[in-house]
Enzyme design. Sequence first.
Site, PDB file in Angstrom:
ATOM      1  N   HIS A 195     -10.586  -5.107  -3.198  1.00 31.12           N
ATOM      2  CA  HIS A 195      -9.260  -5.413  -2.679  1.00 31.12           C
ATOM      3  C   HIS A 195      -9.349  -5.718  -1.186  1.00 31.12           C
ATOM      4  O   HIS A 195     -10.262  -5.255  -0.506  1.00 31.12           O
ATOM      5  CB  HIS A 195      -8.260  -4.282  -2.944  1.00 31.12           C
ATOM      6  CG  HIS A 195      -8.666  -2.952  -2.400  1.00 31.12           C
ATOM      7  ND1 HIS A 195      -9.665  -2.180  -2.967  1.00 31.12           N
ATOM      8  CD2 HIS A 195      -8.211  -2.255  -1.330  1.00 31.12           C
ATOM      9  CE1 HIS A 195      -9.790  -1.056  -2.282  1.00 31.12           C
ATOM     10  NE2 HIS A 195      -8.929  -1.085  -1.274  1.00 31.12           N
ATOM     11  N   ILE A 196      -8.416  -6.514  -0.728  1.00 29.58           N
ATOM     12  CA  ILE A 196      -8.320  -6.878   0.681  1.00 29.58           C
ATOM     13  C   ILE A 196      -7.059  -6.236   1.244  1.00 29.58           C
ATOM     14  O   ILE A 196      -5.989  -6.326   0.647  1.00 29.58           O
ATOM     15  CB  ILE A 196      -8.236  -8.414   0.842  1.00 29.58           C
ATOM     16  CG1 ILE A 196      -9.539  -9.067   0.382  1.00 29.58           C
ATOM     17  CG2 ILE A 196      -7.924  -8.787   2.291  1.00 29.58           C
ATOM     18  CD1 ILE A 196      -9.513 -10.588   0.418  1.00 29.58           C
ATOM     19  N   HIS A 197      -7.209  -5.594   2.399  1.00 32.62           N
ATOM     20  CA  HIS A 197      -6.071  -5.035   3.111  1.00 32.62           C
ATOM     21  C   HIS A 197      -5.522  -6.101   4.056  1.00 32.62           C
ATOM     22  O   HIS A 197      -6.283  -6.716   4.804  1.00 32.62           O
ATOM     23  CB  HIS A 197      -6.489  -3.823   3.955  1.00 32.62           C
ATOM     24  CG  HIS A 197      -6.980  -2.675   3.159  1.00 32.62           C
ATOM     25  ND1 HIS A 197      -6.185  -1.595   2.858  1.00 32.62           N
ATOM     26  CD2 HIS A 197      -8.199  -2.425   2.616  1.00 32.62           C
ATOM     27  CE1 HIS A 197      -6.899  -0.721   2.148  1.00 32.62           C
ATOM     28  NE2 HIS A 197      -8.120  -1.207   1.989  1.00 32.62           N
ATOM     29  N   ASP A 232       0.852  -1.187   0.000  1.00 35.53           N
ATOM     30  CA  ASP A 232       0.000   0.000   0.000  1.00 35.53           C
ATOM     31  C   ASP A 232       0.890   1.241   0.000  1.00 35.53           C
ATOM     32  O   ASP A 232       1.888   1.294   0.727  1.00 35.53           O
ATOM     33  CB  ASP A 232      -0.900  -0.010   1.238  1.00 35.53           C
ATOM     34  CG  ASP A 232      -2.031   0.992   1.142  1.00 35.53           C
ATOM     35  OD1 ASP A 232      -1.743   2.207   1.042  1.00 35.53           O
ATOM     36  OD2 ASP A 232      -3.191   0.577   1.159  1.00 35.53           O
ATOM     37  N   ASN A 282     -13.246  -3.159   2.757  1.00 36.13           N
ATOM     38  CA  ASN A 282     -14.179  -2.036   2.838  1.00 36.13           C
ATOM     39  C   ASN A 282     -15.133  -2.124   1.654  1.00 36.13           C
ATOM     40  O   ASN A 282     -14.694  -2.366   0.535  1.00 36.13           O
ATOM     41  CB  ASN A 282     -13.423  -0.706   2.803  1.00 36.13           C
ATOM     42  CG  ASN A 282     -12.464  -0.560   3.957  1.00 36.13           C
ATOM     43  OD1 ASN A 282     -12.768  -0.937   5.084  1.00 36.13           O
ATOM     44  ND2 ASN A 282     -11.291  -0.025   3.684  1.00 36.13           N
ATOM     45  N   GLN A 308     -14.181   2.830   1.445  1.00 32.92           N
ATOM     46  CA  GLN A 308     -13.602   2.298   0.214  1.00 32.92           C
ATOM     47  C   GLN A 308     -13.323   3.493  -0.688  1.00 32.92           C
ATOM     48  O   GLN A 308     -14.236   4.245  -1.031  1.00 32.92           O
ATOM     49  CB  GLN A 308     -14.549   1.322  -0.483  1.00 32.92           C
ATOM     50  CG  GLN A 308     -13.927   0.696  -1.714  1.00 32.92           C
ATOM     51  CD  GLN A 308     -14.826  -0.323  -2.406  1.00 32.92           C
ATOM     52  OE1 GLN A 308     -15.942  -0.584  -1.976  1.00 32.92           O
ATOM     53  NE2 GLN A 308     -14.320  -0.895  -3.478  1.00 32.92           N
ATOM     54  N   SER A 309     -12.062   3.684  -1.053  1.00 28.20           N
ATOM     55  CA  SER A 309     -11.693   4.843  -1.863  1.00 28.20           C
ATOM     56  C   SER A 309     -11.361   4.467  -3.302  1.00 28.20           C
ATOM     57  O   SER A 309     -11.424   5.321  -4.188  1.00 28.20           O
ATOM     58  CB  SER A 309     -10.528   5.596  -1.232  1.00 28.20           C
ATOM     59  OG  SER A 309      -9.414   4.750  -1.088  1.00 28.20           O
TER      60      SER A 309
END
Length: 113
Positions: free
Chosen positions: A99-101, A31, A86, A93-94
């Site tokens: 996607h998974i963090h 990230d 998110n 969620q931006s």
Amino acid sequence: MERDCVFCKIINGEIKGDVVYENEDIIAIRDIAPQAPYHYLIIPKVHIPTSQDVKDPSLWGNLMSAVNVVAERMGLADLGYRVVVNCGSQACQSIFHLHIHLLSGRRFGWPPG
């Protein structure tokens, strides 16, 4: 692929990402705005806007398998980590590409958020 999606651009090589894992269906990158000492994003290569839009439940198994591989390769499996998805702008969620963090390297509070 969505033309304006930053993750699609990384997947297609139009933008450089710090790739830590990749297979036929998934890519994992560091990230660029980490929220923990270790912060990776596990991303399906097919453009799916949110978790609510997943039609094939096997995708979740593939994503979680990739989480496990990344955690192991990065030395986080024994350390412990948090996995976050998110869904939607109210959930922060931006980037509207599923996607998974994967976060690790510090103590997290509970409840989250």
